[in-house]
Design a protein around this motif. Structure first.
Motif, PDB file in Angstrom:
ATOM      1  N   THR A   1       0.793  -1.172   0.178  1.00  0.00           N
ATOM      2  CA  THR A   1      -0.026   0.104   0.061  1.00  0.00           C
ATOM      3  C   THR A   1       0.277   1.323   0.408  1.00  0.00           C
ATOM      4  OG1 THR A   1      -2.113  -1.057   1.815  1.00  0.00           O
ATOM      5  CG2 THR A   1      -1.545   0.850   0.795  1.00  0.00           C
ATOM      6  N   MET A   2       2.035   1.259   0.947  1.00  0.00           N
ATOM      7  CA  MET A   2       2.322   2.383   1.335  1.00  0.00           C
ATOM      8  C   MET A   2       3.246   2.493  -0.571  1.00  0.00           C
ATOM      9  SD  MET A   2       2.981   4.701   3.352  1.00  0.00           S
ATOM     10  CE  MET A   2       4.521   6.568   3.035  1.00  0.00           C
ATOM     11  N   GLU A   3       4.007   1.186  -1.035  1.00  0.00           N
ATOM     12  CA  GLU A   3       4.866   1.701  -2.270  1.00  0.00           C
ATOM     13  C   GLU A   3       4.095   2.385  -3.298  1.00  0.00           C
ATOM     14  OE1 GLU A   3       7.021  -0.506  -5.561  1.00  0.00           O
ATOM     15  OE2 GLU A   3       5.757  -1.503  -4.112  1.00  0.00           O
ATOM     16  N   ARG A   4       2.785   2.141  -3.399  1.00  0.00           N
ATOM     17  CA  ARG A   4       2.021   2.424  -4.142  1.00  0.00           C
ATOM     18  C   ARG A   4       1.432   4.375  -3.442  1.00  0.00           C
ATOM     19  NH1 ARG A   4       1.998  -1.383  -4.550  1.00  0.00           N
ATOM     20  NH2 ARG A   4       1.560  -3.022  -7.075  1.00  0.00           N
ATOM     21  N   LEU A   5       1.327   5.053  -2.510  1.00  0.00           N
ATOM     22  CA  LEU A   5       1.049   5.810  -1.654  1.00  0.00           C
ATOM     23  C   LEU A   5       2.228   6.656  -2.754  1.00  0.00           C
ATOM     24  CD1 LEU A   5      -0.759   5.832   1.508  1.00  0.00           C
ATOM     25  CD2 LEU A   5      -1.708   6.321  -0.283  1.00  0.00           C
ATOM     26  N   VAL A   6       3.922   6.346  -2.085  1.00  0.00           N
ATOM     27  CA  VAL A   6       5.386   6.999  -2.894  1.00  0.00           C
ATOM     28  C   VAL A   6       4.638   7.384  -4.111  1.00  0.00           C
ATOM     29  CG1 VAL A   6       7.332   6.783  -2.660  1.00  0.00           C
ATOM     30  CG2 VAL A   6       6.153   6.215  -0.712  1.00  0.00           C
ATOM     31  N   LEU A   7       4.733   6.564  -4.853  1.00  0.00           N
ATOM     32  CA  LEU A   7       4.712   6.182  -6.107  1.00  0.00           C
ATOM     33  C   LEU A   7       3.543   7.127  -6.395  1.00  0.00           C
ATOM     34  CD1 LEU A   7       5.687   5.399  -8.977  1.00  0.00           C
ATOM     35  CD2 LEU A   7       4.194   3.663  -9.361  1.00  0.00           C
ATOM     36  N   ILE A   8       2.655   7.449  -6.077  1.00  0.00           N
ATOM     37  CA  ILE A   8       1.942   8.988  -6.497  1.00  0.00           C
ATOM     38  C   ILE A   8       2.307  10.270  -6.179  1.00  0.00           C
ATOM     39  CG2 ILE A   8      -0.367  10.456  -6.068  1.00  0.00           C
ATOM     40  CD1 ILE A   8      -1.869   7.486  -5.673  1.00  0.00           C
ATOM     41  N   ALA A   9       3.086  10.209  -5.547  1.00  0.00           N
ATOM     42  CA  ALA A   9       3.708  12.186  -4.733  1.00  0.00           C
ATOM     43  C   ALA A   9       5.127  11.604  -5.696  1.00  0.00           C
ATOM     44  CB  ALA A   9       4.045  11.659  -3.389  1.00  0.00           C
ATOM     45  N   LYS A  10       5.866  10.399  -6.043  1.00  0.00           N
ATOM     46  CA  LYS A  10       6.332  10.891  -6.870  1.00  0.00           C
ATOM     47  C   LYS A  10       6.211  11.121  -8.052  1.00  0.00           C
ATOM     48  CE  LYS A  10      10.746   8.074  -8.606  1.00  0.00           C
ATOM     49  NZ  LYS A  10      11.508   6.546  -7.896  1.00  0.00           N
ATOM     50  N   LYS A  11       5.755  10.905  -8.656  1.00  0.00           N
ATOM     51  CA  LYS A  11       5.170  10.906 -10.559  1.00  0.00           C
ATOM     52  C   LYS A  11       4.626  12.255  -9.940  1.00  0.00           C
ATOM     53  CE  LYS A  11       3.488   6.439 -12.409  1.00  0.00           C
ATOM     54  NZ  LYS A  11       3.809   7.295 -13.433  1.00  0.00           N
ATOM     55  N   LEU A  12       4.027  13.224  -9.552  1.00  0.00           N
ATOM     56  CA  LEU A  12       3.357  14.161  -9.392  1.00  0.00           C
ATOM     57  C   LEU A  12       4.492  15.079  -8.920  1.00  0.00           C
ATOM     58  CD1 LEU A  12       0.463  13.274  -6.918  1.00  0.00           C
ATOM     59  CD2 LEU A  12       0.219  14.361  -9.536  1.00  0.00           C
ATOM     60  N   ARG A  13       5.916  14.923  -8.489  1.00  0.00           N
ATOM     61  CA  ARG A  13       5.969  15.739  -8.431  1.00  0.00           C
ATOM     62  C   ARG A  13       7.793  15.758  -9.303  1.00  0.00           C
ATOM     63  NH1 ARG A  13       4.200  18.623  -4.842  1.00  0.00           N
ATOM     64  NH2 ARG A  13       4.749  18.161  -2.503  1.00  0.00           N
ATOM     65  N   THR A  14       7.613  14.564  -9.848  1.00  0.00           N
ATOM     66  CA  THR A  14       8.890  14.682 -11.212  1.00  0.00           C
ATOM     67  C   THR A  14       8.422  14.639 -12.530  1.00  0.00           C
ATOM     68  OG1 THR A  14       9.104  11.395 -10.635  1.00  0.00           O
ATOM     69  CG2 THR A  14      10.889  12.676  -9.605  1.00  0.00           C
ATOM     70  N   GLU A  15       6.996  14.314 -12.800  1.00  0.00           N
ATOM     71  CA  GLU A  15       6.914  13.384 -14.014  1.00  0.00           C
ATOM     72  C   GLU A  15       5.954  15.039 -14.262  1.00  0.00           C
ATOM     73  OE1 GLU A  15       4.781  10.559 -15.000  1.00  0.00           O
ATOM     74  OE2 GLU A  15       6.327   8.750 -13.999  1.00  0.00           O
TER      75      GLU A  15
ATOM     76  N   ILE B   1       1.048  18.311  -0.645  1.00  0.00           N
ATOM     77  CA  ILE B   1       1.053  16.899  -0.472  1.00  0.00           C
ATOM     78  C   ILE B   1       1.192  16.124   0.721  1.00  0.00           C
ATOM     79  CG2 ILE B   1       1.807  14.051  -1.295  1.00  0.00           C
ATOM     80  CD1 ILE B   1       2.862  15.737  -3.961  1.00  0.00           C
ATOM     81  N   HIS B   2       0.363  15.606   1.264  1.00  0.00           N
ATOM     82  CA  HIS B   2      -0.381  15.099   2.485  1.00  0.00           C
ATOM     83  C   HIS B   2      -0.284  13.698   2.683  1.00  0.00           C
ATOM     84  CE1 HIS B   2      -1.517  15.184   6.673  1.00  0.00           C
ATOM     85  NE2 HIS B   2      -0.865  13.999   6.563  1.00  0.00           N
ATOM     86  N   LEU B   3       0.777  12.574   2.836  1.00  0.00           N
ATOM     87  CA  LEU B   3       0.854  11.386   2.347  1.00  0.00           C
ATOM     88  C   LEU B   3       0.188  10.252   4.012  1.00  0.00           C
ATOM     89  CD1 LEU B   3       3.182  10.510   0.381  1.00  0.00           C
ATOM     90  CD2 LEU B   3       1.129  10.637  -0.811  1.00  0.00           C
ATOM     91  N   LYS B   4      -0.762   9.431   4.092  1.00  0.00           N
ATOM     92  CA  LYS B   4      -1.082   9.086   5.497  1.00  0.00           C
ATOM     93  C   LYS B   4       0.097   7.682   5.270  1.00  0.00           C
ATOM     94  CE  LYS B   4      -2.847  10.570   8.148  1.00  0.00           C
ATOM     95  NZ  LYS B   4      -4.447  10.118   8.388  1.00  0.00           N
TER      96      LYS B   4
END
Length: 418
Positions: free
Chosen positions: A120-134, A141-144
């Protein structure tokens, strides 16, 4: 058809996210210096900035599927509800599209736990990463954070999120064992400890290397549910104080239990936590963080509950009438901050202004002091307000009567507009 399905998911997962209140962005200063999208500012997420601007964010769950069966949670696995899950790309696209339409200024993303914590956490992080880098997204961005996720994932999350939070859920370990026996209190605390160390380390690195990457610049927070278990305000606030001191939390959020599920371990379905209790806890928390009050001054074994009729600062003053009145032109900042009706900014203005001459009632009022409260506790350089030999209870009744009168007057004014 795909658009209809996305809309359906959004309705389900935005509704499921409404029970999580820990979504203020205060403290983040992510600048848009890469010609990207957005610009994080103080106060994102259904909150108000210091200049009074209302800001908002997309607040959703990645999924409401969950492997746990917590008694208080509407998404618990045994609850018969419609389930949904976004893909990583769907959340990214929603965030960007909503931002471009000027609907939001950031993202608050939580999730039920499907498969396991790392998955689950891997997918949350991937969303934030895509938003920032791509997409070069610079909005808030606030991640639980998911308890049990690896340190590596927690570290990566801190590189892309402005704030991270781990929900304690129940104020005490005993309460968690009662309502969520599958969860571990220690497993929830562990990522808090990791984040504390990482934030301190990265802050020190930033002082030496200006180009060092930011790490959760808005810090970490948590949320506790009140009213689902029998903890009193003394236990709740002492628990919050412990986490403030030991984990450098920016905020503890207090969420009144909402009775949506029938369970023998929970209060009856018609038993809601009074909104005023939640409000009093926030006020007490504010005193601890900004006014120099020790938690034992607000609540203790002899005073385990906050007074719901009056705010905790007024409650403390009434219990400590021997400390008053104070001379506003001589008292130190610590005592001025303890006067009901005087806020932090007003207190500092008073200390600054009195260097140029003694202050009178009119000048104090101009500095933002609420005299209908403060007048019972201070004296200044002019004729004193009529000070009878008042007890704390007398003052409480006068203030309550004044507040009630103002409420009736405002209500009548609103009715006259129609």
């Amino acid at each position: 058809m795909n658009e209809e399905r996305i809309t359906e998911k959004l309705n389900i997962l935005a509704d499921a996210a409404k029970y999580d209140v820990s979504c203020s962005s205060s403290g983040s200063k992510r600048k848009n210096d890469n010609k990207g999208l957005g610009n994080a500012s103080n106060g994102i997420c259904h909150s108000y900035t210091e200049d009074g601007r209302c800001v908002s964010l997309l607040k959703i769950l990645l999924t409401n599927h969950c492997i746990f069966d917590c008694a208080y949670c509407v998404s618990r696995k045994s609850n018969d509800i419609k389930r949904a899950a976004f893909t990583v790309q769907e959340v990214v696209d929603l965030t960007i599209n909503f931002y471009r339409r000027n609907y939001i200024e950031g993202l608050f993303l939580s999730s039920g736990i499907f498969k396991d914590a790392d998955y689950t956490m891997e997918r949350l992080v991937l969303i934030a990463k895509k938003l920032r880098t791509e997409h070069k997204f610079n909005g808030y961005i606030h991640l639980k954070s998911i308890p049990g996720a690896s340190d590596e994932l927690m570290n990566e999350a801190g590189l892309y999120a402005d704030r991270l939070s781990v929900n304690l859920e129940m104020p005490t370990e005993a309460g968690l064992k009662l309502l969520a026996p599958d969860k571990s209190h220690q497993e929830m605390i562990k990522p808090m400890g990791y984040l504390k160390k990482a934030i301190i380390q990265r802050t020190e690195e930033k002082k030496i290397f200006k180009k060092a990457p930011m790490f959760a610049p808005a810090g970490q927070s948590t949320q506790v549910i009140i009213g689902a278990t029998p903890e009193n305000d003394n236990q709740i606030l002492h628990s919050a104080n412990y986490f403030y001191k030991n984990f450098n939390l920016r905020r503890v959020y207090y969420s009144g239990y909402v009775p949506v599920l029938a369970d023998s371990r929970l209060p009856a379905l018609n038993t809601s936590v009074p909104m005023v209790r939640e409000n009093r806890l926030y006020q007490a928390d504010w005193l601890m963080r900004n006014y120099g009050f020790h938690v034992n001054e607000i609540v203790n074994d002899g005073q385990p509950h906050l007074d719901l009729d009056i705010d905790p600062k007024l409650g403390w003053a009434i219990r400590n009438m021997h400390e008053f009145p104070i001379d506003i032109n001589k008292a130190d900042l610590r005592m001025i901050l303890r006067v009901p009706g005087i806020g932090v900014q007003s207190a500092h203005k008073i200390v600054s202004a009195r260097r140029f001459g003694k202050l009178n009632w009119d000048q104090i009022k101009q500095l933002g002091v609420s005299l209908n409260r403060a007048k019972y506790f201070i004296i200044c350089n002019s004729s004193e307000f009529e000070r009878r030999d008042l007890t704390g209870n007398n003052i409480k009744q006068f203030i309550l009567a004044t507040s009630h009168s103002k409420y009736l007057k405002n209500t009548q004014t609103q009715l006259n507009l129609f």
